[in-house]
Design a protein around this motif. Structure first.
Motif, short mmCIF file in Angstrom:
data_model
loop_
_atom_site.label_atom_id
_atom_site.label_comp_id
_atom_site.label_asym_id
_atom_site.label_seq_id
_atom_site.Cartn_x
_atom_site.Cartn_y
_atom_site.Cartn_z
N LYS A 283 0.84 -1.20 0.00
CA LYS A 283 0.00 0.00 0.00
C LYS A 283 0.88 1.26 0.00
O LYS A 283 0.49 2.31 -0.47
N LYS A 284 2.06 1.11 0.57
CA LYS A 284 2.94 2.27 0.70
C LYS A 284 4.11 2.29 -0.29
O LYS A 284 4.63 3.33 -0.61
N TYR A 285 4.55 1.10 -0.66
CA TYR A 285 5.78 1.03 -1.47
C TYR A 285 5.57 0.26 -2.77
O TYR A 285 4.84 -0.73 -2.79
N ASP A 286 6.28 0.67 -3.80
CA ASP A 286 6.32 -0.08 -5.04
C ASP A 286 6.94 -1.45 -4.73
O ASP A 286 7.90 -1.55 -3.97
N PRO A 287 6.38 -2.53 -5.32
CA PRO A 287 6.89 -3.88 -5.02
C PRO A 287 8.40 -4.03 -5.25
O PRO A 287 9.07 -4.79 -4.56
N GLU A 288 8.92 -3.29 -6.22
CA GLU A 288 10.35 -3.40 -6.51
C GLU A 288 11.19 -2.95 -5.31
O GLU A 288 12.32 -3.41 -5.12
N ILE A 289 10.64 -2.06 -4.52
CA ILE A 289 11.36 -1.58 -3.33
C ILE A 289 11.53 -2.72 -2.32
O ILE A 289 12.59 -2.89 -1.72
N ILE A 290 10.48 -3.53 -2.19
CA ILE A 290 10.58 -4.69 -1.28
C ILE A 290 11.64 -5.66 -1.79
O ILE A 290 12.45 -6.18 -1.05
N ARG A 291 11.62 -5.86 -3.10
CA ARG A 291 12.60 -6.77 -3.71
C ARG A 291 14.03 -6.27 -3.47
O ARG A 291 14.91 -7.02 -3.08
N TYR A 292 14.22 -4.99 -3.71
CA TYR A 292 15.56 -4.41 -3.52
C TYR A 292 15.99 -4.57 -2.06
O TYR A 292 17.11 -4.99 -1.77
N PHE A 293 15.07 -4.24 -1.15
CA PHE A 293 15.36 -4.35 0.28
C PHE A 293 15.77 -5.78 0.65
O PHE A 293 16.77 -5.99 1.35
N ILE A 294 15.05 -6.76 0.12
CA ILE A 294 15.36 -8.16 0.43
C ILE A 294 16.73 -8.55 -0.13
O ILE A 294 17.53 -9.20 0.53
N LEU A 295 17.02 -8.10 -1.35
CA LEU A 295 18.24 -8.54 -2.02
C LEU A 295 19.47 -7.75 -1.60
O LEU A 295 20.59 -8.13 -1.92
N ASN A 296 19.26 -6.69 -0.86
CA ASN A 296 20.39 -5.88 -0.42
C ASN A 296 21.08 -6.49 0.81
O ASN A 296 22.02 -5.90 1.35
N SER A 297 20.62 -7.63 1.27
CA SER A 297 21.31 -8.38 2.34
C SER A 297 21.63 -9.76 1.79
O SER A 297 20.94 -10.25 0.89
N ARG A 298 22.63 -10.39 2.35
CA ARG A 298 22.91 -11.77 1.95
C ARG A 298 21.77 -12.64 2.45
O ARG A 298 21.26 -12.43 3.54
N TYR A 299 21.43 -13.65 1.67
CA TYR A 299 20.22 -14.40 2.01
C TYR A 299 20.33 -15.17 3.34
O TYR A 299 19.34 -15.46 3.98
N ARG A 300 21.56 -15.49 3.74
CA ARG A 300 21.69 -16.28 4.97
C ARG A 300 21.66 -15.40 6.22
O ARG A 300 21.49 -15.89 7.33
N SER A 301 21.86 -14.10 6.05
CA SER A 301 21.87 -13.20 7.21
C SER A 301 20.45 -12.90 7.65
O SER A 301 19.52 -12.98 6.86
N PRO A 302 20.31 -12.48 8.92
CA PRO A 302 18.99 -11.99 9.33
C PRO A 302 18.68 -10.72 8.55
O PRO A 302 19.59 -9.99 8.15
#
Ligand code: ZN
Length: 464
Positions: A283-302
């Protein structure tokens, strides 16, 4: 050379598929009784990128993600809502697809459902009984006999004796032989869904479904098994015990687990009231922002979720799209052919899918692009912008038009429904060989800023 951190060996290992050129991937999917939260989004996005990257490396990937459509939580929710179980699960499967589509996550090749895999589940339990790994308990339920499987605990590194001691103090279940034993098939209460079986009329336990469905879809041995870290024990430990017990061979070569999602540095949980649904964030963010946020950390890290983190992701993407605005992309430019940036992007991704490092390479390309823009070197501008778009494809980023992103294009429900209807009408027209109508539908979609990608399985769409 791709290396994957294998949770089984706790080491990064060179990836070698069982069959040359092919990758069989299984990921534990959703239990469909509620909307997806940010933890689900993380699993979906990570394994979407894994699939894209493997395919970009020329592998033929078969990606399976199961759907748990029968379990205690589903039954309880249906009861609470006064809703039919099937209606509830179908409703939330559609909601899950809605969120996945919004996040630009491609559908897995198959999404097997438990209720459609009962025959395979029963067959596997029969094999486990025949091979001495399972037994009928006093109340008629079937349990897995953990003591019969010598290497139990090898994935999670848990000590069996410790586990047993802890379990003894917490459970007083008299029906099983050993507190560590887990249920494979259980009796259903009169109002619950149930299936006939060689044993009591009932339904499967949770763990057996993944062993049965991975075998059904991928065979007894497959390359990669993924899922959230919280599933490592007991779910994946139990999957190993079941599959190896039934087939006598190691089922999985590489185990990949993604880290937890934390909310404002606290554990995310429904009871703490801090779990965010994907729907709320969209509702607040473009879906790509969520994707970027998720991928900006290594997948094994919290992964720590906070509005501040999402705002940072938004700012980063805004910088990219501002740089990309009004540049005509050269479609023949492929990141793989770029000696400097492309090689480093590949090295990052080859290092256990290090998307955070891959994004830092992309940030360098963006800075070069800014420089070229200042110097007005047109050919260089086109090259670097095209390079960004090409590398971004692997991560599912930078694929929409700069205008869409920068003008706050949050895909709304009406637009989405209209797009779906147009695609369906076009597919019917194509089946009927009514090319004029099919083209009309396509043109209308282009008008709406939507690009179609026909694969032999389905029609995907994205924003221009
Ligand atoms: Zn599973």
């Amino acid at each position: 050379m791709l290396h994957i951190h294998n949770s089984m060996t706790k080491k990064k290992e060179l990836f070698t598929p069982i069959e040359a050129g092919k990758v069989k991937l299984y990921v534990c999917g959703m239990t469909v009784y509620d909307l997806c939260h940010v933890g689900h989004a993380r699993v979906m996005v990570i394994f979407d990128v894994v699939t894209h990257y493997l395919r970009a490396n020329g592998y033929e990937v078969t990606y399976i993600r199961n759907i748990t459509d029968i379990d205690d939580k589903i039954i309880a929710r249906a009861h609470k809502n006064g809703e039919n179980i099937k209606e509830l699960t179908e409703r939330f499967i559609a909601e899950m697809h809605h969120d996945a589509d919004a996040l630009g996550v491609l559908r897995p090749d198959k999404e097997p459902q438990v209720t459609e895999s009962i025959v395979e589940i029963i067959r596997m339990i029969e094999t486990l009984i025949d091979r001495g790994y399972a037994y009928t308990s006093k109340n008629g339920d079937i349990y897995y006999d953990v003591s019969a499987f010598e290497s139990y605990g090898k994935l999670s590194g848990r000590n069996i004796d410790e586990l047993r001691k802890n379990k003894f103090t917490t459970t007083l279940d008299q029906t099983k032989d050993d507190p560590l034993d887990f249920v494979l098939w259980k009796a259903a209460k009169p109002e619950e869904p149930a299936w006939n079986s060689p044993w009591i009329r009932g339904r499967p336990g949770w763990h057996i479904e993944c062993s049965a469905m991975s075998t059904k879809s991928l065979g007894q041995r497959f390359d990669i098994h993924g899922g959230g870290q919280d599933l490592q024990f007991p779910h994946h430990e139990n999957e190993i015990a079941q599959s190896e017990g039934a087939h006598g061979c190691q089922p999985v070569n590489y185990w990949m687990h993604n880290g937890f999602v934390r909310i404002n540095n606290e554990k995310m949980s429904k009871s703490l009231g801090n779990s965010f649904t994907v729907r709320e964030i969209l509702k607040k963010y473009d879906p790509e922002i969520i994707r970027y946020f998720i991928l900006n950390s290594r997948y094994r890290s919290p992964l720590n979720y906070s509005n501040q983190q999402l705002d940072q992701a938004k700012n980063a993407l805004t910088r990219y799209y501002t740089a990309l605005r009004d540049i005509e992309i050269a479609p023949n430019i492929d990141w793989k052919n770029d000696i400097y940036f492309g090689t480093r992007f590949k090295m990052a991704m080859d290092d256990d899918f290090n998307t955070a490092l891959a994004l830092s390479v992309m940030a360098e390309i963006r800075l070069e692009l800014n420089k070229a823009q200042r110097n007005k070197t047109q050919a260089r501008i086109i090259y670097l912008a095209s390079l960004l778009r090409s590398a971004g494809k692997i991560l599912g980023l930078l694929q929409q038009s700069a205008k869409n992103f920068l003008m706050g294009n949050i895909i709304n429900n009406n637009k989405r429904t209209k797009i779906k209807t147009l695609i369906e009408t076009r597919n019917i027209a194509r089946k009927q060989r009514d090319w004029v109508k099919a083209d009309q539908m396509r043109d209308e979609l282009i008008e709406m800023g939507v690009v179609l990608e026909d694969t032999n399985k389905q029609t995907n769409w994205r924003n221009v």
